[in-house]
Design a protein around this motif. Sequence first.
Motif, PDB file in Angstrom:
ATOM      1  N   ARG A   1       0.817  -1.206   0.000  1.00 53.07           N
ATOM      2  CA  ARG A   1       0.000   0.000   0.000  1.00 53.07           C
ATOM      3  C   ARG A   1       0.859   1.269   0.000  1.00 53.07           C
ATOM      4  O   ARG A   1       2.064   1.219   0.228  1.00 53.07           O
ATOM      5  N   SER A   2       0.197   2.393  -0.255  1.00 53.06           N
ATOM      6  CA  SER A   2       0.876   3.685  -0.302  1.00 53.06           C
ATOM      7  C   SER A   2       1.618   3.943   1.005  1.00 53.06           C
ATOM      8  O   SER A   2       1.074   3.755   2.102  1.00 53.06           O
ATOM      9  N   GLY A   3       2.892   4.338   0.869  1.00 60.74           N
ATOM     10  CA  GLY A   3       3.723   4.611   2.032  1.00 60.74           C
ATOM     11  C   GLY A   3       4.509   3.407   2.525  1.00 60.74           C
ATOM     12  O   GLY A   3       5.449   3.558   3.308  1.00 60.74           O
ATOM     13  N   GLN A   4       4.150   2.202   2.087  1.00 63.28           N
ATOM     14  CA  GLN A   4       4.877   1.000   2.488  1.00 63.28           C
ATOM     15  C   GLN A   4       6.079   0.777   1.579  1.00 63.28           C
ATOM     16  O   GLN A   4       6.048   1.096   0.387  1.00 63.28           O
ATOM     17  N   GLU A   5       7.156   0.207   2.142  1.00 62.16           N
ATOM     18  CA  GLU A   5       8.364  -0.114   1.386  1.00 62.16           C
ATOM     19  C   GLU A   5       8.729  -1.578   1.611  1.00 62.16           C
ATOM     20  O   GLU A   5       8.695  -2.061   2.745  1.00 62.16           O
ATOM     21  N   LEU A   6       9.069  -2.260   0.542  1.00 60.54           N
ATOM     22  CA  LEU A   6       9.467  -3.666   0.605  1.00 60.54           C
ATOM     23  C   LEU A   6      10.850  -3.806  -0.003  1.00 60.54           C
ATOM     24  O   LEU A   6      11.063  -3.427  -1.164  1.00 60.54           O
ATOM     25  N   HIS A   7      11.822  -4.325   0.771  1.00 60.52           N
ATOM     26  CA  HIS A   7      13.197  -4.506   0.306  1.00 60.52           C
ATOM     27  C   HIS A   7      13.583  -5.966   0.501  1.00 60.52           C
ATOM     28  O   HIS A   7      13.382  -6.530   1.584  1.00 60.52           O
TER      29      HIS A   7
END
Length: 223
Positions: A108-114
């Motif tokens: 979702r908006s604002g989430q970051e996945l690394h």
Amino acid sequence: MTETNLYLTMKGTTEGIIVYLDDQCSFDQLLEELHKQLESDAIHQRTSIKVHTQNRLLDTWQQDEIRHLLNDQHSIGIKSFESNVISKEEARSWYDHLTLKPYVKTIRSGQELHENGDIFIIGDVNPGATVTASGSVFVLGQLRGIVHAGFPDGANEVVAASYMNPSQIRIADQLSRAPDYEVEGSQREFAFINQETSQIELDDLHNLQKIRPNLTDISERGL
């Protein structure tokens, strides 16, 4: 040319001399045999060699001991140390880099996945969301956020989605932004770096195998 002694074998190749060290004897025995062959001029005038330790993994201090004996005492350079085995740390890094990481969720908006390796998302990547992977990124859903594949320098990685309408795509050090005006997305596409132009391009998903034939080849994507 092949010369075999008690604990080492020297082979002449098109790339130069390779010295194979026995992997069953003690390290002290290896040093002693190396010293003996150097004193007898068996490696005379071989200014640069490769050292292959077969199924033995040398510690840093052991490499330093061999380098000191060959280079400092006899002016013989070492191009590289090679082995049939790798350390546990290297194996973990290799496994982590090549493992597909699945996510059944919407980013979702604002989430970051690394993640290291490839990412497979069963869900959407919404506008304002960011996904970063050292490998490729596959989205079984709508891609409308920001994706960076091949971080930091994997120029052969790709970004694929069921519905492709990203706000930004990066692959390695190349960047492609969405246009300022409103556009419709496209079904079943992937992004890649064209090796001739060094620019990010889009193509139909059914052409992925043709453009990136080694994408799933572990030997091509290893350490």
